[in-house]
Design a protein around this motif. Structure first.
Motif, mmCIF file in Angstrom:
data_model
loop_
_atom_site.group_PDB
_atom_site.id
_atom_site.type_symbol
_atom_site.label_atom_id
_atom_site.label_comp_id
_atom_site.label_asym_id
_atom_site.label_seq_id
_atom_site.Cartn_x
_atom_site.Cartn_y
_atom_site.Cartn_z
ATOM 1 N N PRO A 272 0.579 -0.949 0.099
ATOM 2 C CA PRO A 272 -0.369 0.123 0.095
ATOM 3 C C PRO A 272 0.694 0.881 -0.044
ATOM 4 O O PRO A 272 1.573 1.464 0.667
ATOM 5 C CB PRO A 272 -0.820 -0.100 1.710
ATOM 6 C CG PRO A 272 -1.291 -1.476 1.776
ATOM 7 C CD PRO A 272 0.643 -2.334 1.178
ATOM 8 N N LEU A 273 -0.384 1.950 -0.393
ATOM 9 C CA LEU A 273 1.102 3.233 -0.383
ATOM 10 C C LEU A 273 0.173 4.307 0.495
ATOM 11 O O LEU A 273 -1.451 4.893 -0.102
ATOM 12 C CB LEU A 273 1.106 4.215 -1.979
ATOM 13 C CG LEU A 273 1.288 3.063 -2.641
ATOM 14 C CD1 LEU A 273 2.172 3.987 -4.447
ATOM 15 C CD2 LEU A 273 3.675 2.936 -2.227
ATOM 16 N N PRO A 274 0.078 5.114 1.658
ATOM 17 C CA PRO A 274 -0.828 5.997 1.682
ATOM 18 C C PRO A 274 -1.119 7.264 0.586
ATOM 19 O O PRO A 274 0.068 7.512 -0.293
ATOM 20 C CB PRO A 274 0.804 6.744 3.166
ATOM 21 C CG PRO A 274 1.881 5.980 3.032
ATOM 22 C CD PRO A 274 1.875 5.376 1.546
ATOM 23 N N ILE A 275 -1.856 8.345 1.226
ATOM 24 C CA ILE A 275 -2.194 9.448 -0.019
ATOM 25 C C ILE A 275 -2.518 10.123 1.201
ATOM 26 O O ILE A 275 -3.167 10.501 2.077
ATOM 27 C CB ILE A 275 -3.713 8.987 -0.239
ATOM 28 C CG1 ILE A 275 -3.489 7.096 -1.112
ATOM 29 C CG2 ILE A 275 -4.412 10.051 -1.646
ATOM 30 C CD1 ILE A 275 -4.562 6.464 -1.618
ATOM 31 N N PHE A 276 -2.468 11.810 -0.356
ATOM 32 C CA PHE A 276 -2.384 12.937 0.793
ATOM 33 C C PHE A 276 -2.786 13.593 0.116
ATOM 34 O O PHE A 276 -3.111 13.552 -1.819
ATOM 35 C CB PHE A 276 -0.776 13.719 1.189
ATOM 36 C CG PHE A 276 -0.310 12.683 1.706
ATOM 37 C CD1 PHE A 276 -0.387 12.955 3.244
ATOM 38 C CD2 PHE A 276 0.867 11.392 1.586
ATOM 39 C CE1 PHE A 276 0.650 12.006 4.146
ATOM 40 C CE2 PHE A 276 1.164 10.594 2.299
ATOM 41 C CZ PHE A 276 1.503 11.196 3.831
ATOM 42 N N LYS A 277 -3.412 15.283 0.477
ATOM 43 C CA LYS A 277 -3.870 15.819 -0.944
ATOM 44 C C LYS A 277 -3.129 17.438 -0.715
ATOM 45 O O LYS A 277 -2.895 17.663 0.832
ATOM 46 C CB LYS A 277 -5.212 16.503 -0.362
ATOM 47 C CG LYS A 277 -6.315 15.244 -0.639
ATOM 48 C CD LYS A 277 -7.698 15.764 -0.912
ATOM 49 C CE LYS A 277 -7.918 16.537 -1.865
ATOM 50 N NZ LYS A 277 -9.721 16.786 -2.290
ATOM 51 N N VAL A 278 -2.564 18.449 -1.932
ATOM 52 C CA VAL A 278 -2.206 19.077 -1.286
ATOM 53 C C VAL A 278 -3.105 20.542 -1.708
ATOM 54 O O VAL A 278 -4.246 20.669 -2.406
ATOM 55 C CB VAL A 278 -0.584 19.623 -1.908
ATOM 56 C CG1 VAL A 278 0.035 18.386 -1.407
ATOM 57 C CG2 VAL A 278 -1.076 19.109 -3.861
ATOM 58 N N GLU A 279 -3.095 21.476 -1.471
ATOM 59 C CA GLU A 279 -3.373 23.267 -1.676
ATOM 60 C C GLU A 279 -3.537 22.796 -3.324
ATOM 61 O O GLU A 279 -2.644 22.470 -4.268
ATOM 62 C CB GLU A 279 -2.472 24.179 -0.902
ATOM 63 C CG GLU A 279 -3.403 24.345 0.395
ATOM 64 C CD GLU A 279 -2.721 25.606 1.142
ATOM 65 O OE1 GLU A 279 -1.356 25.938 0.109
ATOM 66 O OE2 GLU A 279 -2.595 26.297 1.701
ATOM 67 N N THR A 280 -4.331 23.711 -3.712
ATOM 68 C CA THR A 280 -4.952 23.760 -4.737
ATOM 69 C C THR A 280 -3.741 24.932 -6.262
ATOM 70 O O THR A 280 -3.779 23.598 -6.416
ATOM 71 C CB THR A 280 -6.444 24.943 -5.227
ATOM 72 O OG1 THR A 280 -7.342 24.164 -4.315
ATOM 73 C CG2 THR A 280 -6.681 24.909 -6.617
ATOM 74 N N ASN A 281 -3.089 25.714 -5.419
ATOM 75 C CA ASN A 281 -2.106 26.120 -6.163
ATOM 76 C C ASN A 281 -0.491 25.660 -5.342
ATOM 77 O O ASN A 281 0.421 26.036 -6.108
ATOM 78 C CB ASN A 281 -2.161 27.881 -6.541
ATOM 79 C CG ASN A 281 -3.049 28.286 -6.727
ATOM 80 O OD1 ASN A 281 -3.513 27.490 -7.779
ATOM 81 N ND2 ASN A 281 -4.274 29.226 -6.474
ATOM 82 N N SER A 282 -0.679 24.566 -4.979
ATOM 83 C CA SER A 282 0.550 24.056 -4.475
ATOM 84 C C SER A 282 1.482 22.829 -5.037
ATOM 85 O O SER A 282 1.268 22.940 -6.376
ATOM 86 C CB SER A 282 0.521 23.526 -3.166
ATOM 87 O OG SER A 282 0.003 24.410 -2.680
ATOM 88 N N ALA A 283 2.393 22.761 -5.412
ATOM 89 C CA ALA A 283 3.029 21.800 -6.495
ATOM 90 C C ALA A 283 3.100 20.480 -5.666
ATOM 91 O O ALA A 283 3.572 20.672 -4.328
ATOM 92 C CB ALA A 283 4.771 22.397 -6.508
#
Length: 532
Positions: free
Chosen positions: A365-376
């Motif tokens: 398994p791979l952990p999943i993340f979210k970033v801000e709309t304008n983030s790299a």
């Protein structure tokens, strides 16, 4: 008489001198013996230095374990972590080899951190102390002399021998899959035929409005991608145009041509008016002055106008079955992997460390993340940790659907430092507190398929496969430095707001029809369940 007294005095002096010589030799022999036993140190302070190092390591271990207490908001529903179960007994074995490092304290911190990260293995996996020793110690010290950097042929032969896999044909086919026609390998990548051990295939699904995510995905993956595109009725021609545009009109088109293989599928009741033969598709070039708009055309989708559900698991299975490699990463188009994942993963497999020799089936398994709309999008774990620290990134479970994305040891994973090699961070199970976990993972063709009766609109589309993995007693080998990041920003379609009734219907079908079927086909196991 005088001579006699003088002789006695001389004898006394000789006896005293002899005793001194004997005592000196004893001391010398003792010193030489201690020198040899101490490993060749040239001072008498080594014993005290060893004790000080041990004291310092104990202090460093406490600091590392205390670092695990990251802000509570990261996993507010996860049970508290038991720090006192950390395997302190492993300290002595680490101290023995401390001289192998130029910086003893830094090396010890690295190894202790690995131990702290590996603590509290699932009790179903056997003695946790033994598994901790396997993962934390052998992953550092064990090397395989059969793997020679730069010897690609030897590396490939070793991989193929370990995997015992077989090569698959790479030819266009027209197949029928239930109520769908499938154009498999309709547009093939330039990589041509592949050996089963040569790479990992990223298998995914979409309609043409999601194809704007393909270039960012390929820039990070740089390995084969198998894409199943749903194109019923009038969606077929825009799908072809989008493929041609991606292959011909962008600075990164070479990545698309090299790595991306496209399959197209559609309902038997919604066949396009014209379907060119596979050899004729690329004879007509795309007018690159006409830019593809992808997501801006959602409302014009044929499937939206005809109110067709998106058959997400049909696409997943088509892309998976067409993959040429033994290992596959079945994921969504908008999930971007960390860099250099393929190369590091295959090197880990080739090392074949003890924990990979376990007989139980496994996925990674791979952990999943979210970033801000304008983030790299972070390229590696170090960049991800900085974004987590500054709240520019969050674990995916915090954006909704917490229980199905909740991963064992997620807190510890986020604070564990990045290492040069890829290793298994923790071996877990999908039971008890994580019974709803639906991980995205690297697996193989041997893993259970996704249930094709479930649509995207009804959600819970991975839960049936997750249950099958649990019932078959799969181990979940969570990787330490690999992860996925969702594309910055989120598309919200009007159809999403009307999913409630379909979700309830889907849950009822899973509970009353699919779940009983799965228990018959895959059996039952304590702790494995489906909660809808």
């Amino acid at each position: 008489m005088a001579f006699t007294l003088m002789g006695l005095k001389i004898c006394n002096h000789c006896s005293y001198l002899l005793h001194c010589i004997i005592l000196f030799n004893v001391v010398l022999i003792f010193w030489i013996g201690r020198y040899l036993l101490s490993g060749g140190r040239n001072t008498f302070t080594s014993g005290s230095e060893f004790i000080l190092q041990e004291q310092q390591l104990n202090m460093q271990q406490q600091r590392i374990l205390s670092d695990i207490n990251i802000q509570d908001s990261l996993n507010e529903h996860e049970p508290p972590i038991s720090v006192d179960k950390a395997p302190v007994v492993q300290l002595k074995s680490l101290l023995i080899d401390i001289n192998r490092f130029k910086d003893p304290s830094a090396a010890s911190v690295m190894q202790l951190r690995k131990i702290a990260e590996s603590a509290e293995l699932n009790p179903n996996l056997g003695d946790p102390a033994n598994m901790i020793n396997t993962i934390a110690t052998e992953s550092i010290s064990k090397t395989d002399e059969n793997i020679v950097i730069g010897d690609e042929k030897g590396f490939g032969n070793r991989l193929r021998s370990l995997l015992n896999c077989y090569d698959r044909p790479y030819k266009p086919e027209i197949l029928q899959r239930g109520d769908f026609w499938v154009l498999q390998n309709y547009v093939r990548a330039d990589h041509g035929e592949l050996k089963c051990h040569e790479s990992i295939t990223y298998t995914t699904h979409a309609d043409y409005t999601f194809l704007d995510s393909l270039i960012p995905l390929l820039e990070r993956w740089k390995a084969p991608v198998s894409i199943a595109l749903y194109a019923p009725g009038n969606d077929f021609q825009p799908t072809l145009d989008s493929i041609r545009y991606l292959r011909d009109c962008l600075p990164e088109s070479n990545l698309v041509r090299m790595y991306a293989t496209f399959h197209i599928y559609f309902n038997t009741k919604h066949i396009p008016e014209i379907v060119p033969m596979h050899q004729d598709i690329l004879k007509v070039g795309h007018n690159c002055k006409k830019r593809a708009t992808f997501g801006a055309m959602v409302d014009r989708l044929y499937r939206i106008q005809k109110q067709l559900f998106y058959p997400i698991n049909v696409g997943r299975n088509i892309a998976r079955d067409a993959a040429l490699t033994h290992f596959i990463l079945a994921s969504d188009m908008e999930m971007y992997p960390s860099m250099v994942l393929v190369n590091k993963f295959l090197k880990m497999i080739a090392r074949n460390e003890t924990y990979l020799q376990r007989t139980a089936p496994r996925v990674f398994p791979l952990p999943i993340f979210k970033v801000e709309t304008n983030s790299a999008v972070p390229r590696n774990k170090t960049e991800l940790q900085e974004m987590l620290r500054t709240s520019k990134a969050i674990p995916f479970q915090e954006s909704g659907g917490a229980s199905c994305h909740r991963m064992p040891k997620s807190k510890e994973w986020m604070v564990a430092n990045e290492t040069e090699e890829l290793n298994v961070f923790y071996i877990g199970k999908r039971i008890n507190y994580f019974v709803n976990w639906e991980p995205v993972h690297i697996g193989t063709h041997a893993d259970p398929h996704y249930d094709e009766r479930i649509s995207w609109e009804g959600k819970c589309d991975k839960v049936t496969q997750a249950y099958a993995l649990c019932a078959l007693d799969y181990e979940f080998h969570i990787l330490d430095n690999a992860f996925l990041v969702h594309k910055p920003g989120t598309k919200i379609y009007e159809s999403e707001y009307n999913r409630g009734w379909l979700m309830r219907k889907t849950n009822k079908i899973i509970r009353t029809i699919i779940y009983p079927e799965l228990k018959v086909l895959y059996g039952t196991r304590p702790g494995c369940a489906i909660h809808t």
